[in-house]
Design a protein around this motif. Structure first.
Motif, mmCIF file in Angstrom:
data_model
loop_
_atom_site.group_PDB
_atom_site.id
_atom_site.type_symbol
_atom_site.label_atom_id
_atom_site.label_comp_id
_atom_site.label_asym_id
_atom_site.label_seq_id
_atom_site.Cartn_x
_atom_site.Cartn_y
_atom_site.Cartn_z
ATOM 1 N N TYR A 4 38.475 13.244 -30.714
ATOM 2 C CA TYR A 4 37.670 13.610 -31.874
ATOM 3 C C TYR A 4 36.457 14.408 -31.420
ATOM 4 O O TYR A 4 35.745 13.976 -30.517
ATOM 5 C CB TYR A 4 37.146 12.363 -32.593
ATOM 6 C CG TYR A 4 38.194 11.439 -33.107
ATOM 7 C CD1 TYR A 4 38.790 11.666 -34.339
ATOM 8 C CD2 TYR A 4 38.588 10.317 -32.388
ATOM 9 C CE1 TYR A 4 39.761 10.810 -34.833
ATOM 10 C CE2 TYR A 4 39.550 9.449 -32.874
ATOM 11 C CZ TYR A 4 40.127 9.703 -34.097
ATOM 12 O OH TYR A 4 41.079 8.850 -34.584
ATOM 13 N N PRO A 5 36.203 15.569 -32.046
ATOM 14 C CA PRO A 5 34.941 16.258 -31.756
ATOM 15 C C PRO A 5 33.805 15.503 -32.443
ATOM 16 O O PRO A 5 34.005 14.881 -33.481
ATOM 17 C CB PRO A 5 35.140 17.638 -32.378
ATOM 18 C CG PRO A 5 36.149 17.440 -33.451
ATOM 19 C CD PRO A 5 37.024 16.295 -33.004
ATOM 20 N N PHE A 6 32.608 15.512 -31.844
ATOM 21 C CA PHE A 6 31.479 14.860 -32.490
ATOM 22 C C PHE A 6 30.183 15.589 -32.161
ATOM 23 O O PHE A 6 30.108 16.343 -31.194
ATOM 24 C CB PHE A 6 31.363 13.377 -32.099
ATOM 25 C CG PHE A 6 30.795 13.146 -30.726
ATOM 26 C CD1 PHE A 6 29.442 12.918 -30.540
ATOM 27 C CD2 PHE A 6 31.627 13.145 -29.617
ATOM 28 C CE1 PHE A 6 28.925 12.701 -29.274
ATOM 29 C CE2 PHE A 6 31.111 12.943 -28.350
ATOM 30 C CZ PHE A 6 29.761 12.717 -28.174
ATOM 31 N N GLU A 7 29.195 15.370 -32.973
ATOM 32 C CA GLU A 7 27.861 15.910 -32.756
ATOM 33 C C GLU A 7 26.891 14.739 -32.801
ATOM 34 O O GLU A 7 26.863 13.984 -33.770
ATOM 35 C CB GLU A 7 27.507 16.927 -33.837
ATOM 36 C CG GLU A 7 26.195 17.618 -33.611
ATOM 37 C CD GLU A 7 25.933 18.749 -34.593
ATOM 38 O OE1 GLU A 7 24.763 19.139 -34.720
ATOM 39 O OE2 GLU A 7 26.894 19.228 -35.238
ATOM 40 N N SER A 8 26.110 14.563 -31.751
ATOM 41 C CA SER A 8 25.196 13.427 -31.693
ATOM 42 C C SER A 8 23.932 13.717 -32.504
ATOM 43 O O SER A 8 23.707 14.834 -32.977
ATOM 44 C CB SER A 8 24.823 13.101 -30.246
ATOM 45 O OG SER A 8 24.049 14.135 -29.696
ATOM 46 N N GLY A 14 30.213 17.197 -28.311
ATOM 47 C CA GLY A 14 31.144 16.735 -27.295
ATOM 48 C C GLY A 14 32.407 16.221 -27.942
ATOM 49 O O GLY A 14 32.699 16.535 -29.095
ATOM 50 N N TYR A 15 33.136 15.413 -27.199
ATOM 51 C CA TYR A 15 34.397 14.863 -27.672
ATOM 52 C C TYR A 15 34.441 13.367 -27.369
ATOM 53 O O TYR A 15 33.873 12.900 -26.390
ATOM 54 C CB TYR A 15 35.585 15.555 -26.995
ATOM 55 C CG TYR A 15 35.686 17.006 -27.363
ATOM 56 C CD1 TYR A 15 36.379 17.392 -28.495
ATOM 57 C CD2 TYR A 15 35.064 17.988 -26.606
ATOM 58 C CE1 TYR A 15 36.459 18.729 -28.864
ATOM 59 C CE2 TYR A 15 35.134 19.328 -26.966
ATOM 60 C CZ TYR A 15 35.832 19.684 -28.093
ATOM 61 O OH TYR A 15 35.902 20.993 -28.460
ATOM 62 N N LEU A 16 35.120 12.636 -28.209
ATOM 63 C CA LEU A 16 35.313 11.207 -28.048
ATOM 64 C C LEU A 16 36.805 10.954 -27.970
ATOM 65 O O LEU A 16 37.570 11.439 -28.814
ATOM 66 C CB LEU A 16 34.720 10.466 -29.245
ATOM 67 C CG LEU A 16 34.950 8.975 -29.316
ATOM 68 C CD1 LEU A 16 34.190 8.276 -28.195
ATOM 69 C CD2 LEU A 16 34.487 8.451 -30.658
ATOM 70 N N SER A 17 37.240 10.210 -26.965
ATOM 71 C CA SER A 17 38.653 9.884 -26.795
ATOM 72 C C SER A 17 38.873 8.410 -27.109
ATOM 73 O O SER A 17 38.205 7.551 -26.535
ATOM 74 C CB SER A 17 39.082 10.179 -25.362
ATOM 75 O OG SER A 17 40.409 9.765 -25.145
ATOM 76 N N CYS A 18 39.788 8.139 -28.023
ATOM 77 C CA CYS A 18 40.171 6.764 -28.358
ATOM 78 C C CYS A 18 41.578 6.540 -27.839
ATOM 79 O O CYS A 18 42.490 7.292 -28.167
ATOM 80 C CB CYS A 18 40.115 6.541 -29.866
ATOM 81 S SG CYS A 18 38.467 6.700 -30.538
ATOM 82 N N ARG A 19 41.752 5.503 -27.044
ATOM 83 C CA ARG A 19 43.049 5.241 -26.424
ATOM 84 C C ARG A 19 43.501 3.820 -26.691
ATOM 85 O O ARG A 19 42.697 2.930 -26.940
ATOM 86 C CB ARG A 19 42.945 5.437 -24.911
ATOM 87 C CG ARG A 19 42.483 6.809 -24.535
ATOM 88 C CD ARG A 19 42.247 6.891 -23.055
ATOM 89 N NE ARG A 19 41.615 8.165 -22.738
ATOM 90 C CZ ARG A 19 41.459 8.622 -21.537
ATOM 91 N NH1 ARG A 19 41.867 7.921 -20.507
ATOM 92 N NH2 ARG A 19 40.881 9.775 -21.333
ATOM 93 N N ARG A 20 44.803 3.634 -26.627
ATOM 94 C CA ARG A 20 45.377 2.294 -26.695
ATOM 95 C C ARG A 20 46.625 2.269 -25.822
ATOM 96 O O ARG A 20 47.249 3.306 -25.570
ATOM 97 C CB ARG A 20 45.726 1.901 -28.131
ATOM 98 C CG ARG A 20 46.838 2.703 -28.741
ATOM 99 C CD ARG A 20 47.269 2.113 -30.086
ATOM 100 N NE ARG A 20 48.280 2.911 -30.710
ATOM 101 C CZ ARG A 20 49.583 2.873 -30.395
ATOM 102 N NH1 ARG A 20 50.008 2.097 -29.449
ATOM 103 N NH2 ARG A 20 50.446 3.635 -31.030
#
Length: 41
Positions: A4-8, A14-20
């Protein structure tokens, strides 16, 4: 993983990675698909 792209709050981006962990059924399915693709070459 899903990225997911994100803006703080300070404006940096930056980017956020969600994994399972993959389930046994998902791993089996992927292995079968890769084997099929390999045999089609």
């Amino acid at each position: 993983a899903t990225i997911y792209p994100f803006e703080s709050c300070d404006g940096s981006k930056g980017y956020l990675s969600c994994r399972r962990r993959a389930s046994e059924a998902e791993i089996k399915s992927a292995n079968e698909l890769y084997a099929k693709w390999k045999n089609e070459e």
